[in-house]
Write a protein that holds these residues in place. Structure first.
Motif, PDB file in Angstrom:
ATOM      1  N   GLU A  60      45.514  38.157  30.954  1.00 14.01           N
ATOM      2  CA  GLU A  60      45.664  37.231  32.077  1.00 14.01           C
ATOM      3  C   GLU A  60      47.068  36.641  32.117  1.00 14.01           C
ATOM      4  OE1 GLU A  60      43.792  32.989  33.650  1.00 14.01           O
ATOM      5  OE2 GLU A  60      42.729  34.106  32.100  1.00 14.01           O
ATOM      6  N   ILE A  67      53.109  38.365  38.327  1.00 14.46           N
ATOM      7  CA  ILE A  67      52.998  37.783  39.662  1.00 14.46           C
ATOM      8  C   ILE A  67      54.034  36.684  39.864  1.00 14.46           C
ATOM      9  CG2 ILE A  67      51.476  36.434  41.166  1.00 14.46           C
ATOM     10  CD1 ILE A  67      49.149  38.129  39.897  1.00 14.46           C
ATOM     11  N   ARG A  77      47.877  41.859  40.824  1.00 13.59           N
ATOM     12  CA  ARG A  77      46.778  41.020  41.315  1.00 13.59           C
ATOM     13  C   ARG A  77      45.433  41.721  41.121  1.00 13.59           C
ATOM     14  NH1 ARG A  77      48.393  36.484  43.669  1.00 13.59           N
ATOM     15  NH2 ARG A  77      50.554  36.353  44.357  1.00 13.59           N
ATOM     16  N   LEU A  80      44.672  41.597  37.418  1.00 13.22           N
ATOM     17  CA  LEU A  80      44.351  40.206  37.082  1.00 13.22           C
ATOM     18  C   LEU A  80      42.921  39.915  37.526  1.00 13.22           C
ATOM     19  CD1 LEU A  80      44.933  37.338  36.115  1.00 13.22           C
ATOM     20  CD2 LEU A  80      46.013  36.907  38.341  1.00 13.22           C
ATOM     21  N   GLY A  81      42.567  40.361  38.716  1.00 11.43           N
ATOM     22  CA  GLY A  81      41.196  40.173  39.191  1.00 11.43           C
ATOM     23  C   GLY A  81      40.177  40.838  38.277  1.00 11.43           C
ATOM     24  N   GLU A  92      37.521  33.376  40.983  1.00 13.04           N
ATOM     25  CA  GLU A  92      38.955  33.600  40.808  1.00 13.04           C
ATOM     26  C   GLU A  92      39.287  35.086  40.931  1.00 13.04           C
ATOM     27  OE1 GLU A  92      40.750  31.132  37.425  1.00 13.04           O
ATOM     28  OE2 GLU A  92      38.580  31.023  37.066  1.00 13.04           O
ATOM     29  N   THR A  95      39.312  36.098  44.585  1.00 13.40           N
ATOM     30  CA  THR A  95      40.537  35.669  45.267  1.00 13.40           C
ATOM     31  C   THR A  95      41.682  36.641  45.009  1.00 13.40           C
ATOM     32  OG1 THR A  95      39.884  33.346  45.168  1.00 13.40           O
ATOM     33  CG2 THR A  95      42.236  33.805  45.451  1.00 13.40           C
ATOM     34  N   GLN A  96      41.879  37.015  43.743  1.00 14.66           N
ATOM     35  CA  GLN A  96      42.998  37.901  43.402  1.00 14.66           C
ATOM     36  C   GLN A  96      42.812  39.301  43.976  1.00 14.66           C
ATOM     37  OE1 GLN A  96      45.910  37.065  42.145  1.00 14.66           O
ATOM     38  NE2 GLN A  96      45.230  34.941  42.014  1.00 14.66           N
TER      39      GLN A  96
END
Length: 127
Positions: A60, A67, A77, A80-81, A92, A95-96
């Motif tokens: 993370e 980013i 992204r 990360l998601g 979260e 969103t990513q």
């Protein structure tokens, strides 16, 4: 990356990640991270190795650094998601991945987004 040895180490680490040998990749990547900690490609590779070795908090942080250095990096992204999803942080993650899919409308990104949405829906239905 300044020296030929650093570039070579980066390439070796890439191959190791591709072979799903993340711990070896991280050992190889160590000197590269020391020399080029602000290079998005280095952080992205480290993040992938951390993710593949289930070191989710480190992954993370690496993806967030990418980013920070390049806000337009849709792949950072996406992964990360995925990292947030593996930690159970679905809102979260959503969103990513939604941002990644908006930035890069690839069917594979849409598939990940659908998977996260389905997981959230199942949790909402059972809760």
């Amino acid at each position: 990356m300044r020296t030929e040895g650093t570039v070579e180490a980066f390439r070796r680490a890439e191959k190791l990640v591709a072979q799903r040998r993340p711990l070896e990749a991280l050992r190889t990547l160590g000197p590269v991270l020391d020399e080029a900690p602000d290079k998005p490609s280095v952080q992205l590779l480290a993040g992938r190795a951390y993710l593949f070795s289930a070191q989710f908090q480190r992954a993370e942080l690496a993806f967030l650094r990418v980013i920070e250095l390049d806000p337009s990096d849709h792949y950072a992204r996406l992964v990360l998601g995925r990292t947030l999803q593996r930690q159970g942080r679905l809102d979260e993650a959503h969103t990513q991945v939604r941002l990644a899919a908006t930035m890069y409308p690839d069917p594979a990104y849409q598939e990940v987004l659908g998977e996260i949405r389905a997981h959230i829906a199942r949790l909402n239905d059972s809760g």
